[in-house]
Design a protein around this motif. Structure first.
Motif, mmCIF file in Angstrom:
data_model
loop_
_atom_site.group_PDB
_atom_site.id
_atom_site.type_symbol
_atom_site.label_atom_id
_atom_site.label_comp_id
_atom_site.label_asym_id
_atom_site.label_seq_id
_atom_site.Cartn_x
_atom_site.Cartn_y
_atom_site.Cartn_z
ATOM 1 N N ARG A 183 0.842 -1.198 0.000
ATOM 2 C CA ARG A 183 0.000 0.000 0.000
ATOM 3 C C ARG A 183 0.874 1.244 0.000
ATOM 4 O O ARG A 183 1.986 1.238 0.504
ATOM 5 C CB ARG A 183 -0.919 0.017 1.236
ATOM 6 N N ARG A 184 0.326 2.344 -0.566
ATOM 7 C CA ARG A 184 1.020 3.626 -0.595
ATOM 8 C C ARG A 184 0.164 4.677 0.105
ATOM 9 O O ARG A 184 -1.068 4.593 0.091
ATOM 10 C CB ARG A 184 1.285 4.062 -2.038
ATOM 11 N N PHE A 185 0.828 5.676 0.664
ATOM 12 C CA PHE A 185 0.135 6.760 1.374
ATOM 13 C C PHE A 185 0.727 8.100 0.942
ATOM 14 O O PHE A 185 1.942 8.231 0.798
ATOM 15 C CB PHE A 185 0.336 6.629 2.894
ATOM 16 N N THR A 186 -0.146 9.069 0.769
ATOM 17 C CA THR A 186 0.298 10.447 0.603
ATOM 18 C C THR A 186 0.142 11.134 1.953
ATOM 19 O O THR A 186 -0.951 11.146 2.525
ATOM 20 C CB THR A 186 -0.541 11.173 -0.461
ATOM 21 N N ILE A 187 1.238 11.684 2.481
ATOM 22 C CA ILE A 187 1.207 12.286 3.814
ATOM 23 C C ILE A 187 0.481 13.630 3.754
ATOM 24 O O ILE A 187 0.778 14.486 2.919
ATOM 25 C CB ILE A 187 2.643 12.467 4.366
ATOM 26 N N ARG A 188 -0.483 13.820 4.684
ATOM 27 C CA ARG A 188 -1.358 14.988 4.627
ATOM 28 C C ARG A 188 -1.070 16.016 5.713
ATOM 29 O O ARG A 188 -1.480 17.176 5.606
ATOM 30 C CB ARG A 188 -2.814 14.536 4.772
ATOM 31 N N SER A 189 -0.408 15.613 6.799
ATOM 32 C CA SER A 189 -0.348 16.468 7.987
ATOM 33 C C SER A 189 0.807 17.465 7.975
ATOM 34 O O SER A 189 0.880 18.324 8.858
ATOM 35 C CB SER A 189 -0.236 15.598 9.240
ATOM 36 N N LEU A 190 1.708 17.383 7.008
ATOM 37 C CA LEU A 190 2.889 18.241 7.030
ATOM 38 C C LEU A 190 2.662 19.539 6.272
ATOM 39 O O LEU A 190 1.905 19.590 5.292
ATOM 40 C CB LEU A 190 4.092 17.512 6.411
ATOM 41 N N GLU A 191 3.340 20.589 6.741
ATOM 42 C CA GLU A 191 3.372 21.845 5.999
ATOM 43 C C GLU A 191 4.205 21.646 4.749
ATOM 44 O O GLU A 191 5.276 21.040 4.814
ATOM 45 C CB GLU A 191 4.032 22.931 6.862
ATOM 46 N N GLU A 192 3.744 22.144 3.623
ATOM 47 C CA GLU A 192 4.481 21.963 2.370
ATOM 48 C C GLU A 192 5.870 22.574 2.481
ATOM 49 O O GLU A 192 6.026 23.725 2.912
ATOM 50 C CB GLU A 192 3.718 22.592 1.203
ATOM 51 N N GLY A 193 6.874 21.755 2.132
ATOM 52 C CA GLY A 193 8.241 22.234 2.163
ATOM 53 C C GLY A 193 8.921 22.098 3.511
ATOM 54 O O GLY A 193 10.069 22.501 3.666
ATOM 55 N N VAL A 194 8.211 21.560 4.499
ATOM 56 C CA VAL A 194 8.803 21.364 5.831
ATOM 57 C C VAL A 194 8.863 19.870 6.103
ATOM 58 O O VAL A 194 7.899 19.282 6.587
ATOM 59 C CB VAL A 194 7.982 22.077 6.931
ATOM 60 N N PRO A 195 9.974 19.215 5.781
ATOM 61 C CA PRO A 195 10.045 17.771 5.969
ATOM 62 C C PRO A 195 10.105 17.397 7.446
ATOM 63 O O PRO A 195 10.741 18.080 8.249
ATOM 64 C CB PRO A 195 11.354 17.392 5.259
ATOM 65 N N ASP A 196 9.413 16.350 7.812
ATOM 66 C CA ASP A 196 9.425 15.855 9.190
ATOM 67 C C ASP A 196 9.143 14.351 9.138
ATOM 68 O O ASP A 196 7.987 13.932 9.149
ATOM 69 C CB ASP A 196 8.380 16.586 10.035
#
Length: 329
Positions: free
Chosen positions: A205-218
């Protein structure tokens, strides 16, 4: 070792046989033999041109539906000659085919002229068929030996992993999670599944991460999110019947071991989301890339497995597959 020496002996014998095939009386024919056992089969095709064995082809066949020998032979002939640009005027087939007339009509139509499909009972053609059949049986035996050896290696790897990590159960089902992004943007995650030490790609399965601010990797927050979603999906599947259209076998099955790609930080982030899974006996570990250290909950010191152990090599394969699958997303 015995199998290796046997195969070498057979190879020499077959080479000697090949030198003796030159016989213009044989003409231009194909000789086909099929050896079947259980759900596996091997087909050998000897292409004889002007009395000389010009080519030999070997095909491994899956007989998952358990068809009888006659159906296996008929299906192989139909599929093989559907892809051949040239069909010879005569084809020697296994006795299991039975009535050869339907196949002769089919091949004749594809060739545009008469094709004789027959069973060889004596002479050089029968000798060629016997040689092809021996090759098919040898190839099938060799393939089954390799499959058994590979299966045993997977069992040994799972057993070694259980012992090395102190797991309560054999890690028959392993899920591995990895995070990937493009220069800090478009963060995604992958979940890959190995069952019995082998990839089960239908459960990936694949997931697109939704909770992060764009351009701020965590990576920590991303790992926490994907594992939280994994457990929510499991919760939603618990009340569904396997016959329900919304039922998802991959999410409905809890693994024996969850592997997180990363070190202590990724493991700590993941544990926050996996409390319920751990209560149900799911083991959790992380694998750090630098020197391939394995971190376990509640232990400050990593587990360092020798690089030549089957258990570590299995973990590496699982981790590398999760990395590949994430990047491709």
């Amino acid at each position: 070792q015995a199998a290796l020496e046997r195969n070498r002996l057979h190879a020499i014998q077959q080479l000697m046989q090949r030198q003796r095939v030159a016989n213009e009386a044989v003409g231009t024919i194909d000789v086909i033999a099929v050896a079947a056992e259980g759900q596996n089969a091997n087909a050998q095709v000897f292409q004889v041109r002007d009395g000389v064995l010009s080519d030999r082809q070997s095909f491994y066949l899956d007989n998952v539906s358990g068809e009888d020998d006659q159906e296996v032979v008929a299906q192989f002939l139909s599929q093989y000659y559907a892809q051949q640009a040239v069909i010879p005027p005569q084809v020697i087939v296994p006795p299991a085919l039975g009535d050869t007339r339907p196949m002769a009509e089919l091949l004749g139509g594809r060739r545009g002229s008469r094709v004789e499909v027959r069973i060889a009972e004596r002479g050089d053609k029968a000798r060629l068929y016997d040689l092809a059949l021996r090759n098919a049986r040898l190839a099938l035996d060799t393939d089954q030996l390799k499959a058994e050896r590979s299966r045993q290696q997977r069992v040994d790897a799972l057993d070694g992993l259980q012992q090395a990590l102190g797991l309560d159960a054999l890690p028959v089902r392993i899920e591995c999670f990895d995070i990937s992004n493009l220069m800090g943007t478009h963060t995604v995650a992958s979940m890959v599944v190995f069952e019995g030490g082998a990839p089960k790609k239908s459960d990936y399965r694949r997931f697109t991460i939704r909770s992060l601010e764009e351009g701020v990797p965590d990576d920590f927050a991303a790992m926490r999110e994907v594992l939280t979603r994994r457990m929510r999906n499991w919760e939603s599947q618990r009340e569904l019947s396997p016959h329900d259209p919304a039922y998802n076998e991959s999410f409905a099955t809890l693994p024996n071991l969850i592997v997180i790609d990363g070190g202590k930080g990724q493991l700590a982030a993941g544990l926050e989301a996996l409390e319920q899974a751990r209560e149900r006996g799911v083991a959790v570990a992380s694998l750090a890339k630098r020197i391939e250290e394995v971190f376990l909950p509640g232990s400050a010191a990593p587990v360092v497995l020798p690089h030549d152990t089957a258990g570590l090599q299995l973990l590496q394969r699982v981790r590398d597959e999760a990395h590949r699958f994430a990047i491709s997303h």
